[in-house]
Scaffold this motif. Sequence first.
Motif, PDB file in Angstrom:
ATOM      1  N   TYR A   1       0.832  -1.206   0.000  1.00 61.82           N
ATOM      2  CA  TYR A   1       0.000   0.000   0.000  1.00 61.82           C
ATOM      3  C   TYR A   1       0.866   1.256   0.000  1.00 61.82           C
ATOM      4  O   TYR A   1       1.743   1.423   0.837  1.00 61.82           O
ATOM      5  CB  TYR A   1      -0.910  -0.007   1.223  1.00 61.82           C
TER       6      TYR A   1
ATOM      7  N   ARG B   1      -2.488   4.539  -2.451  1.00 63.02           N
ATOM      8  CA  ARG B   1      -3.476   4.307  -3.499  1.00 63.02           C
ATOM      9  C   ARG B   1      -4.208   3.002  -3.209  1.00 63.02           C
ATOM     10  O   ARG B   1      -3.597   1.942  -3.119  1.00 63.02           O
ATOM     11  CB  ARG B   1      -2.810   4.262  -4.876  1.00 63.02           C
ATOM     12  N   GLU B   2      -5.534   3.082  -3.101  1.00 63.26           N
ATOM     13  CA  GLU B   2      -6.325   1.901  -2.784  1.00 63.26           C
ATOM     14  C   GLU B   2      -6.614   1.076  -4.038  1.00 63.26           C
ATOM     15  O   GLU B   2      -6.694   1.610  -5.146  1.00 63.26           O
ATOM     16  CB  GLU B   2      -7.644   2.305  -2.125  1.00 63.26           C
ATOM     17  N   LEU B   3      -6.778  -0.217  -3.855  1.00 63.43           N
ATOM     18  CA  LEU B   3      -7.187  -1.091  -4.947  1.00 63.43           C
ATOM     19  C   LEU B   3      -8.661  -0.864  -5.258  1.00 63.43           C
ATOM     20  O   LEU B   3      -9.460  -0.548  -4.368  1.00 63.43           O
ATOM     21  CB  LEU B   3      -6.984  -2.559  -4.574  1.00 63.43           C
ATOM     22  N   GLU B   4      -9.023  -1.025  -6.517  1.00 63.43           N
ATOM     23  CA  GLU B   4     -10.430  -1.044  -6.899  1.00 63.43           C
ATOM     24  C   GLU B   4     -10.912  -2.471  -6.622  1.00 63.43           C
ATOM     25  O   GLU B   4     -10.504  -3.411  -7.294  1.00 63.43           O
ATOM     26  CB  GLU B   4     -10.583  -0.687  -8.380  1.00 63.43           C
ATOM     27  N   LEU B   5     -11.772  -2.640  -5.609  1.00 61.75           N
ATOM     28  CA  LEU B   5     -12.064  -3.969  -5.086  1.00 61.75           C
ATOM     29  C   LEU B   5     -12.732  -4.899  -6.097  1.00 61.75           C
ATOM     30  O   LEU B   5     -12.507  -6.112  -6.070  1.00 61.75           O
ATOM     31  CB  LEU B   5     -12.914  -3.862  -3.822  1.00 61.75           C
ATOM     32  N   ASN B   6     -13.551  -4.364  -6.988  1.00 63.12           N
ATOM     33  CA  ASN B   6     -14.167  -5.225  -7.999  1.00 63.12           C
ATOM     34  C   ASN B   6     -13.110  -5.836  -8.912  1.00 63.12           C
ATOM     35  O   ASN B   6     -13.145  -7.033  -9.230  1.00 63.12           O
ATOM     36  CB  ASN B   6     -15.191  -4.452  -8.823  1.00 63.12           C
ATOM     37  N   TYR B   7     -12.141  -4.996  -9.346  1.00 62.57           N
ATOM     38  CA  TYR B   7     -11.052  -5.501 -10.170  1.00 62.57           C
ATOM     39  C   TYR B   7     -10.195  -6.490  -9.393  1.00 62.57           C
ATOM     40  O   TYR B   7      -9.755  -7.518  -9.924  1.00 62.57           O
ATOM     41  CB  TYR B   7     -10.187  -4.356 -10.690  1.00 62.57           C
TER      42      TYR B   7
ATOM     43  N   LEU C   1      -8.154  -0.274   3.053  1.00 63.25           N
ATOM     44  CA  LEU C   1      -9.276   0.475   2.504  1.00 63.25           C
ATOM     45  C   LEU C   1      -9.787   1.435   3.561  1.00 63.25           C
ATOM     46  O   LEU C   1     -10.077   1.025   4.700  1.00 63.25           O
ATOM     47  CB  LEU C   1     -10.393  -0.478   2.067  1.00 63.25           C
TER      48      LEU C   1
END
Length: 399
Positions: A350, A353-359, A381
């Motif tokens: 980390y 920048r957070e991950l896009e959880l759907n991706y 998150l």
Amino acid sequence: MSYTLKELNYWNEKIESKVGEYGLNCYPQEFDIIDYNDMLSYQVYLGMSSMYPHWSFGKSYDKLKTLYKYNLVGLPYEMVVNSNPCTAYLLKENSLLMQILTMAHVYGHNDFFKNNRVFKENTEAELTLEKFKIHSDRIRKYVNEVGYEEVEKLLDRIHSIKLNIDLLKFLKENGQLLTWEKEIIGIIIEESSYFIPQLETKIMNEGWASFWHYRILNELEIPQGMYVEFLTRHNAVIAPSKEKINPYYLGFKIFVDLEKRYGMERIFEVRAVERDESFIRRYLTEELCEDMKLFQYRTDDKNFIIEEVWFEDGCKAIKDTLCKNLGLNSIPCIKVKGERNGKLILEHVYDGRELELNYAGETLKNLVYMWKEKITLKTQLNGKAIEVICSKEGEISYV
């Protein structure tokens, strides 16, 4: 064509003479002249004349052709392959001046491929075309043996993480995979490794090629009638963008500034040892930030809010943001943290920048397809640690 091959050869010889005078060190150069349909194909296949079959290439071709048809994008004037001999494709529809400028630009790329350490350490230019042909033949062989659908399913999964090479290597070495699956993963690892130096040096490479096409054409004694077109075309190539950084513009400005401040010998040294991130951190000065009027902004609902400008401490913040989005820094860094009873544990490094959880969830499904057991991904998150879990059956949950 509004020119003859004899004219192109004449100008190519003059360009090669200037290349030698300036001390550019190039592979033997070969040019192919192709029409716009072929250029679309080479653009989709990343300049390779032989690539393995996959539906995504056809999708990209149709998309590019549609965008080109409605003038929403322009075709590249050329494509250059990091190979020895160096292969470049010129668009047949170009004017004579555009071909001259493009050929000079190509020699800049050629020199960069041969001499920049990122390419020297990670690619074998002598084997490039042969290696891609062998890879294509091997994958086609498996298409015939196990079926197109099975090969395509595997390629779909691999493509989703093809730039996460360390993770792919772990799957190949430790996963419950068949021999043909391991070999295809190995092929994608090799091909991704070949393209990564281009991702890591985009600004330098395009800036270097632009610096040399400008320098060479100013000394070629082109006909007066071509000179206005030369300036128009050059200015279009390096024009700053209102929406994003133009790598040609940024790289060109830095190399011009370096040559002005330190001389020609220094820019050859910089070309040899840097990659985009170190290039930006060391040589994008406050004066250049001011000259290019760089600023940083964010969006808030429908509004654009300027966060940093070039003066005071803004230049450092702008460089940090630029570097965070260059090359492999632009994709999430995922590391293997361990394995428990066949269950794989991954961790997202980390950096704010957070991950896009759907991706993230869909990508984990692709990994489970290859790993064949449950996978847990640790990340953050909203300031809290969370786990994204994909079961062996492909079900996603969050903890």
